[in-house]
Design an enzyme around this catalytic site. Structure first.
Site, PDB file in Angstrom:
ATOM      1  N   CYS A   2      22.546 -20.894 120.947  1.00  0.00           N
ATOM      2  CA  CYS A   2      22.758 -19.497 120.593  1.00  0.00           C
ATOM      3  C   CYS A   2      24.187 -19.169 120.972  1.00  0.00           C
ATOM      4  O   CYS A   2      24.898 -19.993 121.526  1.00  0.00           O
ATOM      5  CB  CYS A   2      21.790 -18.640 121.378  1.00  0.00           C
ATOM      6  N   ARG A  27      26.869 -20.017 115.635  1.00  0.00           N
ATOM      7  CA  ARG A  27      26.039 -20.711 116.618  1.00  0.00           C
ATOM      8  C   ARG A  27      24.559 -20.397 116.469  1.00  0.00           C
ATOM      9  O   ARG A  27      23.714 -20.993 117.140  1.00  0.00           O
ATOM     10  CB  ARG A  27      26.475 -20.323 118.033  1.00  0.00           C
ATOM     11  N   TRP A  74      19.434 -18.781 117.809  1.00  0.00           N
ATOM     12  CA  TRP A  74      18.997 -19.910 116.980  1.00  0.00           C
ATOM     13  C   TRP A  74      17.740 -20.402 117.681  1.00  0.00           C
ATOM     14  O   TRP A  74      17.806 -21.024 118.741  1.00  0.00           O
ATOM     15  CB  TRP A  74      20.076 -20.973 116.944  1.00  0.00           C
ATOM     16  N   ASN A 100      21.709 -18.986 126.619  1.00  0.00           N
ATOM     17  CA  ASN A 100      21.890 -20.067 125.652  1.00  0.00           C
ATOM     18  C   ASN A 100      21.512 -21.360 126.353  1.00  0.00           C
ATOM     19  O   ASN A 100      22.006 -21.624 127.448  1.00  0.00           O
ATOM     20  CB  ASN A 100      23.360 -20.108 125.202  1.00  0.00           C
ATOM     21  N   GLY A 101      20.618 -22.150 125.742  1.00  0.00           N
ATOM     22  CA  GLY A 101      20.206 -23.406 126.370  1.00  0.00           C
ATOM     23  C   GLY A 101      18.698 -23.524 126.347  1.00  0.00           C
ATOM     24  O   GLY A 101      18.016 -22.807 125.603  1.00  0.00           O
ATOM     25  N   GLU A 471      28.278 -38.874 103.871  1.00  0.00           N
ATOM     26  CA  GLU A 471      28.837 -37.565 104.227  1.00  0.00           C
ATOM     27  C   GLU A 471      28.669 -36.582 103.055  1.00  0.00           C
ATOM     28  O   GLU A 471      28.327 -35.417 103.258  1.00  0.00           O
ATOM     29  CB  GLU A 471      30.318 -37.718 104.629  1.00  0.00           C
ATOM     30  N   LYS A 475      26.519 -33.104 103.366  1.00  0.00           N
ATOM     31  CA  LYS A 475      27.103 -31.787 103.060  1.00  0.00           C
ATOM     32  C   LYS A 475      26.249 -31.061 102.022  1.00  0.00           C
ATOM     33  O   LYS A 475      25.982 -29.873 102.138  1.00  0.00           O
ATOM     34  CB  LYS A 475      28.528 -32.008 102.537  1.00  0.00           C
ATOM     35  N   GLU A 478      22.895 -29.924 103.481  1.00  0.00           N
ATOM     36  CA  GLU A 478      23.107 -28.910 104.500  1.00  0.00           C
ATOM     37  C   GLU A 478      23.287 -27.510 103.915  1.00  0.00           C
ATOM     38  O   GLU A 478      22.683 -26.563 104.399  1.00  0.00           O
ATOM     39  CB  GLU A 478      24.364 -29.329 105.274  1.00  0.00           C
ATOM     40  N   HIS A 494      17.020 -51.994  95.326  1.00  0.00           N
ATOM     41  CA  HIS A 494      16.000 -52.532  96.231  1.00  0.00           C
ATOM     42  C   HIS A 494      14.929 -51.498  96.554  1.00  0.00           C
ATOM     43  O   HIS A 494      14.245 -51.618  97.574  1.00  0.00           O
ATOM     44  CB  HIS A 494      16.650 -53.070  97.514  1.00  0.00           C
ATOM     45  N   LYS A 589      26.460 -24.305 114.345  1.00  0.00           N
ATOM     46  CA  LYS A 589      27.685 -25.104 114.375  1.00  0.00           C
ATOM     47  C   LYS A 589      27.736 -26.027 115.587  1.00  0.00           C
ATOM     48  O   LYS A 589      28.151 -27.169 115.502  1.00  0.00           O
ATOM     49  CB  LYS A 589      28.873 -24.143 114.414  1.00  0.00           C
TER      50      LYS A 589
HETATM   51  C1  F6R Z   1      27.716 -31.293 109.279  1.00  0.00           C
HETATM   52  C2  F6R Z   1      28.019 -30.979 110.660  1.00  0.00           C
HETATM   53  C3  F6R Z   1      27.252 -31.671 111.736  1.00  0.00           C
HETATM   54  C4  F6R Z   1      28.186 -31.992 112.907  1.00  0.00           C
HETATM   55  C5  F6R Z   1      27.383 -32.542 114.090  1.00  0.00           C
HETATM   56  C6  F6R Z   1      28.281 -32.940 115.240  1.00  0.00           C
HETATM   57  O1  F6R Z   1      28.536 -30.574 108.418  1.00  0.00           O
HETATM   58  O2  F6R Z   1      28.854 -30.166 110.935  1.00  0.00           O
HETATM   59  O3  F6R Z   1      26.625 -32.811 111.264  1.00  0.00           O
HETATM   60  O4  F6R Z   1      29.137 -32.918 112.477  1.00  0.00           O
HETATM   61  O5  F6R Z   1      26.478 -31.559 114.538  1.00  0.00           O
HETATM   62  O6  F6R Z   1      29.040 -31.866 115.692  1.00  0.00           O
HETATM   63  P1  F6R Z   1      30.326 -32.078 116.571  1.00  0.00           P
HETATM   64  O7  F6R Z   1      31.324 -32.789 115.758  1.00  0.00           O
HETATM   65  O8  F6R Z   1      30.753 -30.704 116.967  1.00  0.00           O
HETATM   66  O9  F6R Z   1      29.896 -32.905 117.757  1.00  0.00           O
END
Ligand code: F6R
Length: 594
Positions: A2, A27, A74, A100-101, A471, A475, A478, A494, A589
């Site tokens: 959060c 967050r 969150w 938060n936690g 990747e 994206k 997500e 396969h 994030k």
């Molecule tokens: C995808 C994304 C996540 C982060 C992952 C690691 O777009 O942003 O997959 O890459 O949560 O986050 P960091 O790099 O902050 O450790």
């Protein structure tokens, strides 16, 4: 995962805290709330929804008082309901807490408090105000009560507490969740990150695990909560942050994600301005280490996979990449002759941090590649290379990914003692990307419109480009909520080929490199079964229904240029499906829980 923020000063706190929460929305964004104190009374408001929705109903920023704390949630423990939103209060509504936690022993604490305390939520967090209440009922001050409470908690926490009986004061404790204090004349800020209060101050102090801070207008006093001495304040360093307000505003773009994609050529250039000696020293550490293990999550892990390829291809150094959430199962093999490279945009990802702790416990050296200055991973490492790409506000990582790649290129070239050559080539790549960005917009936008109702997307590639395929798929999933898979092109036949139907989009990443011919064969196989082939390449081919052109570059640099159209594709698909690309559902994030 959060976001929490607090303010104490002489002007109204609610607008300050509310503004900070708007910056913390990345967050968590399923509910929000605020508590303030005015004329000896504690006020609180909270509700379900994204922050603007809660604000529209409750006018959070109009609450009275000059001390306030706030939260964007969150959900982890307990559904998304008004009752589970923060702040949480004690029985008498005189103490408010945002947290938060995750409190791991909350059930046991709750059971011991239940006979005499009234709980209103299903959250783990609610035990905190009740524990504080119990201690204050025995005559303790708010800070003593918070200190004793923090010693009863197991798990991770950053919490802020206010009490109506002690107005003009915020007490905050940290263990395994980020907290940073902002200093400003006559007032104090505290939040999960720096951008939340950056428009007011860039003078900050990072809190460490086990620390507590008492904030009153214009003064922050830190204590070491673990040592338990509340009479001996700690002398803490004040750091100056060089991020600007422009970095954290959309600057005319509708969404941060597009702004951040557009910044990529600049962020690559910024990553090249590293201290040369630091890069050379880190490169020497990599070469000297008996074994090198890179650990990261999500997008950062895909950057790590390309880093592994570059180290091997350019410098002949083999290393392994271990998913940070799995690192603990391999950590017995990590010893003092190991170099662990931790890659994390936020520097706060709990899994990465846990890997760093285990590596340090086994006496390994830790090099981190991090974006957020002063973050937990950075502070726990022996050496840090900062991405310097500015704060990344969209939940989906974009510019930080290309900056991570840029740092891996620098290290690989430095390992060959050819750093200058690497820098020159990366500069050229940044220029090529700038031109490519302009060319691809229209085409990708149209493609998103055509494919927006498809249920599945596949991304195939070979060699280092495979990490780009995964990747691209991540994206897309997500932010557009379309199921997507990235896989080595040779694997399609396969098993997964049976899923290809008429019109299934298959993105084929096949620059003119060592993978070109074989990947095209796999594209033809998919096309023959009805797939709609989207080729990402510097050369057109009969296998493609659509061609997204990328600039020609030297072989090793293709990952830098192929990823950008995939980021744009995810962005435009989210828009075409009426979604907010900056705030995908269920995600946050900075993933500060394991
Ligand atoms: C995808 C994304 C996540 C982060 C992952 C690691 O777009 O942003 O997959 O890459 O949560 O986050 P960091 O790099 O902050 O450790």
């Amino acid at each position: 995962m959060c976001g929490i923020a607090g303010f104490v000063g002489s002007e109204p706190a609610a607008p300050m805290v509310f503004k900070a929460l708007t910056r913390l929305e990345y967050r968590g964004y399923d509910s929000a709330g605020l508590a303030t104190i005015s004329r000896g009374h504690l006020w609180h408001k909270k509700g379900v929804g994204k922050l603007p929705e809660v604000q529209a109903q409750l006018n959070l920023d109009k609450m009275p008082g000059t001390v306030g704390i706030g939260h964007v949630r969150w959900a982890t423990h307990g559904a998304v309901t008004d009752a589970n939103a923060h702040p949480h209060l004690d029985c008498r509504g005189r103490i408010a807490v945002v947290h938060n936690g995750i409190i791991e022993n909350y059930q046991e604490l709750r059971a011991s408090l239940s006979p005499t305390h009234r709980f209103l939520s299903e959250t783990d967090s609610e035990v905190i105000p009740h524990l504080i209440e119990a201690h204050m009922a025995q005559g303790m001050s708010l800070e003593d009560a918070c200190y004793h409470t923090s010693r009863q908690l197991k798990g991770s926490y950053a919490f802020l507490a206010i009490a109506a009986s002690e107005p003009d004061k915020i007490v905050a404790c940290r263990q395994d969740s980020p907290l940073v204090v902002g200093h400003s004349q006559g007032r104090c800020f505290i939040a999960s990150d720096v951008p939340s209060f950056l428009e007011h101050t860039n003078q900050v102090t990072y809190m460490e695990d086990g620390e507590m801070v008492v904030l009153v207008p214009g003064q922050a006093t830190f204590y070491n909560g673990l040592k338990g001495d509340l009479r001996e304040p700690l002398a803490k360093e004040v750091s100056q942050i060089d991020w600007t307000l422009e970095d954290i505003s959309k600057q005319g773009y509708d969404y941060f994600m597009l702004k951040e994609i557009m910044e990529e050529p600049t962020t690559i250039r910024r990553a090249l301005e590293q201290d040369r000696q630091l890069v050379m020293d880190a490169a020497m550490d990599i070469l000297r280490a008996r074994q090198v293990v890179i650990t990261a999550c999500g997008t950062s892990r895909y950057a790590a996979l390309i880093g592994r390829y570059l180290f091997s291809k350019l410098a002949g150094k083999f290393c392994d990449v271990v998913m940070a959430s799995e690192f603990q199962y391999f950590s017995d093999s990590v010893d003092k002759n190991t170099l662990v490279i931790a890659v994390s945009q936020s520097g706060e990802t709990a899994d990465v941090m846990e890997g760093v702790r285990r590596a340090k416990a086994n006496e390994a050296q830790v090099l981190s590649i991090v974006n957020t200055q002063g973050s937990s991973v950075a502070r726990a490492s022996d050496r840090v290379i900062y991405l310097d790409c500015g704060p990344e506000m969209a939940v989906a990582a974009t510019k930080s990914f290309v900056s991570q790649l840029a740092v891996f290129y620098l290290l690989a070239y430095a390992m060959r003692s050819r750093l200058d050559e690497g820098i020159a080539k990366l500069k050229a790549a940044a220029g090529a990307i700038e031109r490519e960005l302009k060319d691809n917009f229209k085409k990708v936008e149209r493609l998103a419109e055509v494919t927006k109702d498809r249920a599945d997307y596949y991304f195939i590639a070979r060699g280092a480009n495979f990490a780009i395929a995964t990747e691209g798929a991540l994206k897309l999933k997500e932010i557009s909520y379309i199921h997507a898979e990235g896989m080595p092109a040779g694997e399609l036949k396969h098993g997964t080929l049976s899923l290809i139907e008429d019109g299934t989009p298959v993105v084929v990443i096949c620059p003119q490199d060592y993978t070109h011919a074989e990947t095209l064969s796999n594209a033809m196989e998919a096309r023959a079964r009805g797939a709609y082939i989207i080729g990402v390449s510097d050369a057109d081919h009969e296998a493609f229904h659509e061609w997204i052109r990328i600039p020609q570059t030297e072989e090793v640099f293709y990952p830098l240029v192929t990823v950008i159209p995939l980021q744009l594709l995810a962005y435009y698909l989210a828009l075409a499906r009426g979604l907010d690309p900056d705030h995908p559902r269920h995600l946050a994030k900075s993933v500060t829980v394991k």
